[in-house]
Design an enzyme around this catalytic site. Sequence first.
Site, mmCIF file in Angstrom:
data_model
loop_
_atom_site.group_PDB
_atom_site.id
_atom_site.type_symbol
_atom_site.label_atom_id
_atom_site.label_comp_id
_atom_site.label_asym_id
_atom_site.label_seq_id
_atom_site.Cartn_x
_atom_site.Cartn_y
_atom_site.Cartn_z
ATOM 1 C CG HIS A 104 -1.761 1.266 1.316
ATOM 2 N ND1 HIS A 104 -2.765 1.548 0.415
ATOM 3 C CD2 HIS A 104 -1.718 2.326 2.174
ATOM 4 C CE1 HIS A 104 -3.324 2.711 0.728
ATOM 5 N NE2 HIS A 104 -2.698 3.203 1.785
ATOM 6 C CB SER A 105 0.952 4.300 0.324
ATOM 7 O OG SER A 105 1.236 5.661 0.156
ATOM 8 C CG MET A 106 7.380 3.619 0.495
ATOM 9 S SD MET A 106 8.390 4.116 1.911
ATOM 10 C CE MET A 106 8.070 2.751 3.043
ATOM 11 C CB SER A 131 -3.242 -0.874 -2.100
ATOM 12 O OG SER A 131 -4.084 -0.039 -1.335
#
Length: 270
Positions: A104-106, A131
């Site tokens: 997710h994200s990073m 994500s």
Amino acid sequence: MTGPDRATRAALATGSPWLRRFDAGPPSPDAPVIVLLPHAGGNAAYYRPFSPALSTHAEVLIAQYPGRQERLGEPVPECVGALVDGVEEALRPWRGRPLTVFGHSMGALVGYELTRRLERAGAGPRGLILSGRRSALLHREEDVHLRGDDALIGTLTALAGTDARLLADPGFRELILPALRGDYKAVETYRHEPGPPLRAPVSVLIGASDPRVGASEAMAWRELTEGAFTFRSFPGGHFYLNDMREAVTRALVEDLTVFTARPTPAGSPG
């Protein structure tokens, strides 16, 4: 003095500080594996609520980056490549198992680069789930990691990923700021290096009202794989996972099931 509780023993049973495990998962040594990669400033505990449901389908490994929780005293990696190095090495004992990567994200950037690395080594995962992150091809000039502490914390507050009451606590801020700044530096200095597209199928998830990534930016991940591509949008912002945990878990299980049923990728062990 009492010994460590069951959750702590399970978390330490992976044999690497880079990976934690909160639930035992299927007993078979050939069972599928899913590795979960946290967001900037995040830690393994964020994914703990997802682990029980996922562990009925796979062995759940959660990355624990240096500079947080029990790794608080370690230097924080400041580039995506260093994070990939640590996770890749920690995953060696699971080579040959059907692997799904989620970030997710990073964590999406780390997951993408990890998948590239594993495919080059002939140990590619069965699938990749990304994500809350725009395609790695879409660079955006950002300088959050260069700002003052209040501005850095303000960015996290705006994304609603951490309890605002905790972020207002000076002691808590002092604990998380080094990891948060290092992670933002890693993300903001990342540059995509050209190379062959992934062979693995890619599934992309976003929050419909995420201020950090739009649907078209997320769907641009399609350009980076020659495998199947799926896209899902959930109600919520950047941390839509917090309120949509059950729906997200179902999506992960669906993807995991489809990916695991794929033939072993060419050149991979097992």
